[in-house]
Enzyme design. Structure first.
Site, PDB file in Angstrom:
ATOM      1  N   ASN A 147      -6.362   8.322   1.003  1.00  0.00           N
ATOM      2  CA  ASN A 147      -6.138   9.499   1.849  1.00  0.00           C
ATOM      3  C   ASN A 147      -6.815  10.728   1.342  1.00  0.00           C
ATOM      4  O   ASN A 147      -7.598  10.560   0.193  1.00  0.00           O
ATOM      5  CB  ASN A 147      -4.549  10.106   1.847  1.00  0.00           C
TER       6      ASN A 147
ATOM      7  N   LEU B 173       0.797  -1.326  -0.103  1.00  0.00           N
ATOM      8  CA  LEU B 173      -0.028  -0.044   0.088  1.00  0.00           C
ATOM      9  C   LEU B 173       0.681   1.270   0.062  1.00  0.00           C
ATOM     10  O   LEU B 173       0.349   2.359  -0.601  1.00  0.00           O
ATOM     11  CB  LEU B 173      -0.982   0.228   1.184  1.00  0.00           C
TER      12      LEU B 173
ATOM     13  N   PHE C 259       9.680   4.517   8.321  1.00  0.00           N
ATOM     14  CA  PHE C 259      10.673   3.582   8.732  1.00  0.00           C
ATOM     15  C   PHE C 259      10.366   2.285   8.204  1.00  0.00           C
ATOM     16  O   PHE C 259      10.817   1.477   8.701  1.00  0.00           O
ATOM     17  CB  PHE C 259      11.087   3.608  10.441  1.00  0.00           C
ATOM     18  N   GLY C 260       9.242   2.268   7.695  1.00  0.00           N
ATOM     19  CA  GLY C 260       8.798   0.917   7.217  1.00  0.00           C
ATOM     20  C   GLY C 260       7.994   0.876   5.804  1.00  0.00           C
ATOM     21  O   GLY C 260       7.774   1.923   5.133  1.00  0.00           O
TER      22      GLY C 260
ATOM     23  N   PHE D  98      -8.110  -0.983   7.925  1.00  0.00           N
ATOM     24  CA  PHE D  98      -7.775  -0.815   6.452  1.00  0.00           C
ATOM     25  C   PHE D  98      -8.661   0.411   5.938  1.00  0.00           C
ATOM     26  O   PHE D  98      -9.746   0.103   6.278  1.00  0.00           O
ATOM     27  CB  PHE D  98      -7.699  -2.058   5.536  1.00  0.00           C
ATOM     28  N   ALA D  99      -8.128   1.290   5.242  1.00  0.00           N
ATOM     29  CA  ALA D  99      -8.884   2.276   4.694  1.00  0.00           C
ATOM     30  C   ALA D  99      -9.026   2.279   2.917  1.00  0.00           C
ATOM     31  O   ALA D  99      -7.833   2.414   2.463  1.00  0.00           O
ATOM     32  CB  ALA D  99      -8.563   3.674   5.067  1.00  0.00           C
TER      33      ALA D  99
ATOM     34  N   ASP E  18       1.419  16.683  12.492  1.00  0.00           N
ATOM     35  CA  ASP E  18       1.539  16.743  10.975  1.00  0.00           C
ATOM     36  C   ASP E  18       0.314  16.547  10.497  1.00  0.00           C
ATOM     37  O   ASP E  18       0.023  15.325   9.767  1.00  0.00           O
ATOM     38  CB  ASP E  18       2.616  15.365  10.421  1.00  0.00           C
TER      39      ASP E  18
END
Length: 810
Positions: A555, A471, A476-477, A550-551, A610
């Protein structure tokens, strides 16, 4: 080239400069009326041109100019006071015409962009056809007459320009010409202002193009023996509607010695072509200001027809004398407004070289400096040691893990709500140690394995998880889609779509620590409908997997963009059909849900830092969920979080105190929420359009704010302005925002879908604006200027009663 010259001279300040030139040198100008946008006309050679100067009051004198050169009455150009006529225009008559009407109380200025079509193309076309008829009378399918002139297919032009596409062809019998737009027949009523088709010149002409004119234009040429076609692609670049922006700190004050050379530099940012002028402030009869408060100035450098902007941005003064000392101003203007910055030149006489100090004085100075440097180095080392110890202690007390003897102990806090039932246990170091393989990662090669605690309340067996497609990647991942069985305890065989966070192959020890820290933070925060919730984790017998909701719709920023109505100026895609209509209610609902999620996070003492549309995810049921809040820091015992590391900062979403002082509070999150509101009501627009990031700092300090989006009601815009208050304590809380949005949502629940062709003020109740704006400007439509006497955002000027209104009274 003519159009470029016209735009270069289309300026607000021409009236001021010419008025000063017509008056005696040094006399202050009469206050001018703000001129309107230039009126554009396109004529063919031989047509009659009539222009009229319509002043609001009786005028004493009217002056006409063309490209800044005064016109005189003659056989070709006839002047009748407030009217100008040219019986038969020629291509050389193209240019910028201006009339200046001097009245008793004010001056009136009007501008006209005149473009006369050159007949050269028509002559070329006629000669080609004549040659064809003389050389060949046999039947012939259409062929391009000048294919080399059709090689350029993509045409990107600024808005308001005139666009011409030509498809000259030969054939026998003479072919017919038809124009298509995006594969469909192009009709005049499909475009505001229509278009012209000149059959004899094989040309289509569109005047004053706008973003909705973007698309593919195809000329179809055919006769009974065949047909050919050619496609042009038109991209209309929307202008950024704001007055010129001058780089902060330029021009800078200068100090010079008599006889030397000095340069002043003025960096100008402007989408409409700017006009730049350098002025020197002078005194008349011992005074620097006239009776009306305007300064006495003398023009030193003015842009000419062949002068480039780069040349105008620099003022050079050769062989400086004492008389050159004083104040210099860089004045830049365009059709929207004007801006200015000033600097001072200080001139000294040549100073004779001073006698060198004796040897004893130098030795004492060297010893003192050396001792001072040693003290500074020792003090720095002590402070660094103390800071390192404090940071290590704070790190151990946080949720993040730290490695000790190849184990990662977790210390949990107990001051959380009952929603986080899994975190109610007081923190032991390791619940049940188990080894987590680093998977042979090159960055983790020094540590082959880690011990992680197993939390039975959240642990998910790996055989119940099936990974799917990626996705995206985080800091960091990476995140993968997956299907998990048994997420619902009441339905153990039900399969649920989830998102799985995991480390990348080149992860570091700190990356592992951050991922575990985020997981533990999500456990403590608990569950809420409007945040991304933790569902479980795989911590045993393999890499660490953090399982979250899960979306499906991605965004919020992209969610809004794909739902923009056709014709919206921010985006154009002729093949794109909106997924579904968005109503005012839908937009307010998005804002309301995000505010509820932030209200919950604030109640848990978490600062997001953020908050933006890109960090809000949308589920299949159109539920807004705030993401990446797990990276926020716990602030149970402090009122603010000060960022001490330098990294990528989302500056256009950050509050001034976060930008300039690196202080993050709930109030700075409220500022970001105001920018997110602006994103919502521009359907995914980019904040501060056309403004360079490096200029944003100065503009925010001066109190500039973004204007109301066209799809936003007055009440909602006032909510944005409240969020952007310069004083953090004066901004609303998320609790207040939820209440206000709840009320607004109930009032807009039955409204129609968005209609961009009408004003949306009808959706706003009578909401009085009680805010004072002592220095607001209506000339700048990218920002609005909001500053009060009690706000730390007023521009700082040297103490003079007339400073800040140097060229125009407000």
């Amino acid at each position: 080239m003519k159009m470029m010259m016209i735009m270069k001279t289309t300026l607000l300040l021409i009236s001021v400069l010419l008025t000063q030139a017509l008056q005696s040198q040094g006399r202050p100008a009469i206050q001018d009326e703000a001129p309107a946008e230039p009126t554009s006309y396109t004529l063919d050679s031989g047509e009659k041109l009539e222009l009229s100067c319509k002043a609001k009051e009786d005028t004493q004198k009217v002056t006409w100019t063309k490209d800044l050169v005064p016109l005189v009455d003659g056989e070709h150009t006839r002047l009748r006071n407030d009217q100008m006529e040219i019986e038969k225009v020629e291509p050389t008559d193209s240019g910028l015409y201006a009339c200046f009407a001097q009245g008793l109380n004010s001056n009136h200025t009007e501008y006209f962009n005149i473009s006369v079509t050159d007949e050269e193309d028509e002559v070329d076309s006629s000669s080609e056809e004549a040659k064809l008829s003389n050389d060949q009378n046999l039947p012939m399918a259409p062929v391009w007459a000048q294919p080399d002139k059709m090689e350029k297919k993509l045409h990107a032009v600024p808005a308001s320009k005139t666009v011409k596409f030509r498809c000259q062809a030969n054939g026998n019998p003479t072919p017919t010409l038809k124009w298509l737009k995006n594969g469909k027949e192009f009709k005049r009523d499909q475009r505001i202002g229509g278009f012209k088709v000149r059959e004899h010149m094989w040309t289509i002409i569109m005047e004053s193009v706008v973003p909705s004119d973007r698309g593919n234009y195809t000329c179809l040429v055919e006769n009974r023996h065949g047909s050919i076609n050619h496609t042009y692609q038109l991209d209309v670049v929307e202008r950024s509607p704001h007055r010129p922006i001058l780089q902060a700190g330029l021009p800078a004050n200068r100090t010079a010695v008599v006889g030397s050379d000095v340069e002043f530099e003025c960096k100008v940012f402007s989408d409409p072509q700017p006009h730049i002028q350098w002025l020197k402030h002078i005194e008349v009869n011992g005074s620097r200001y006239g009776p009306d408060g305007l300064p006495y100035v003398r023009a030193l450098k003015t842009a000419g027809v062949n002068t480039t902007d780069k040349e105008m941005e620099v003022l050079q003064i050769r062989n400086v004398s004492l008389e050159d000392a004083g104040e210099y101003t860089c004045l830049a203007g365009n059709s929207i407004g004007h801006s200015h910055h000033s600097a001072w030149l200080t001139v000294y006489k040549a100073v004779p070289p001073t006698q060198l100090p004796n040897q004893t004085y130098l030795e004492v100075l060297i010893y003192c400096v050396g001792f001072f440097l040693i003290c500074v180095m020792v003090g720095t080392a002590v402070l660094a040691k103390m800071h390192s110890s404090a940071k290590k202690s704070d790190f151990n007390s946080q949720l993040a893990v730290h490695k000790l003897a190849k184990s990662i102990p977790l210390r949990r806090q107990v001051t959380v709500s009952v929603d986080s039932s899994s975190s109610m246990h007081s923190g032991g170091m390791l619940v049940r140690p188990s080894r987590l393989s680093s998977s042979g990662s090159p960055m983790l090669s020094g540590v082959s394995e880690y011990e992680l605690p197993q939390d039975p309340r959240w642990e998910v067996q790996r055989d119940r998880l099936v990974l799917g497609k990626p996705l995206g990647e985080g800091c960091f991942g990476q995140v993968m889609m997956a299907e998990a069985m048994g997420m619902d305890k009441e339905k153990p065989n039900r399969i649920t779509k989830v998102a799985v966070k995991m480390l990348k192959s080149d992860a570091t020890e700190k990356d592992l620590s951050d991922l575990i820290s985020e997981m533990e933070m999500m456990k403590i925060i608990g569950k809420h409908k409007n945040i991304i919730n933790l569902l479980g984790a795989c911590t045993q017998d393999g890499p660490l997997y953090v399982i979250v909701e899960f979306a499906a719709k991605g965004n919020l920023r992209e969610y809004l963009r794909v739902r923009r109505p056709p014709g919206m100026e921010y985006c154009y895609n002729p093949d794109q059909v909106p997924v579904e209509n968005m109503s005012i209610k839908d937009l307010v609902s998005c804002a309301y849900q995000v505010a509820r999620g932030m209200e919950y996070l604030a109640s848990k003492k978490c600062i997001h830092r953020d908050l933006a549309a890109r960090n809000v995810l949308v589920t299949e049921d159109n539920v807004m969920k705030i993401a990446d809040f797990g990276l926020a820091r716990d602030i149970h015992h402090i009122d603010y979080y000060k960022k001490t590391t330098n990294g990528r900062l989302p500056v256009k979403w950050m509050a001034p105190e976060a930008l300039f002082d690196r202080i993050y509070t709930h109030q700075s999150d409220v500022w970001s929420f105001g920018v997110l509101l602006w994103e919502i009501f521009t359907l995914g627009g980019s904040p501060y359009p056309g403004v360079p990031v490096e200029e944003l700092f100065k503009l925010l300090k001066e109190g500039h704010r973004m204007d109301r989006p066209s799809t936003c009601t007055h009440e909602l815009y006032m909510m944005m302005r409240d969020c952007w208050h310069a004083v953090p304590s004066q901004r609303p809380t998320f609790k207040q925002l939820v209440e206000d949005l709840d009320r607004t949502l109930s009032m807009t629940s039955n409204q129609e879908y968005l209609d961009l062709s009408v004003s949306l003020d009808q959706f706003s109740p009578n909401f009085p604006d009680t805010r004072s704006s002592t220095c607001s400007s209506g000339e700048d439509s990218v920002f609005s200027h909001d500053a009060g006497a009690d706000e730390p955002c007023l521009p700082k000027f040297p103490p003079h009663p007339n400073r800040g209104v140097a060229f125009k009274k407000r």
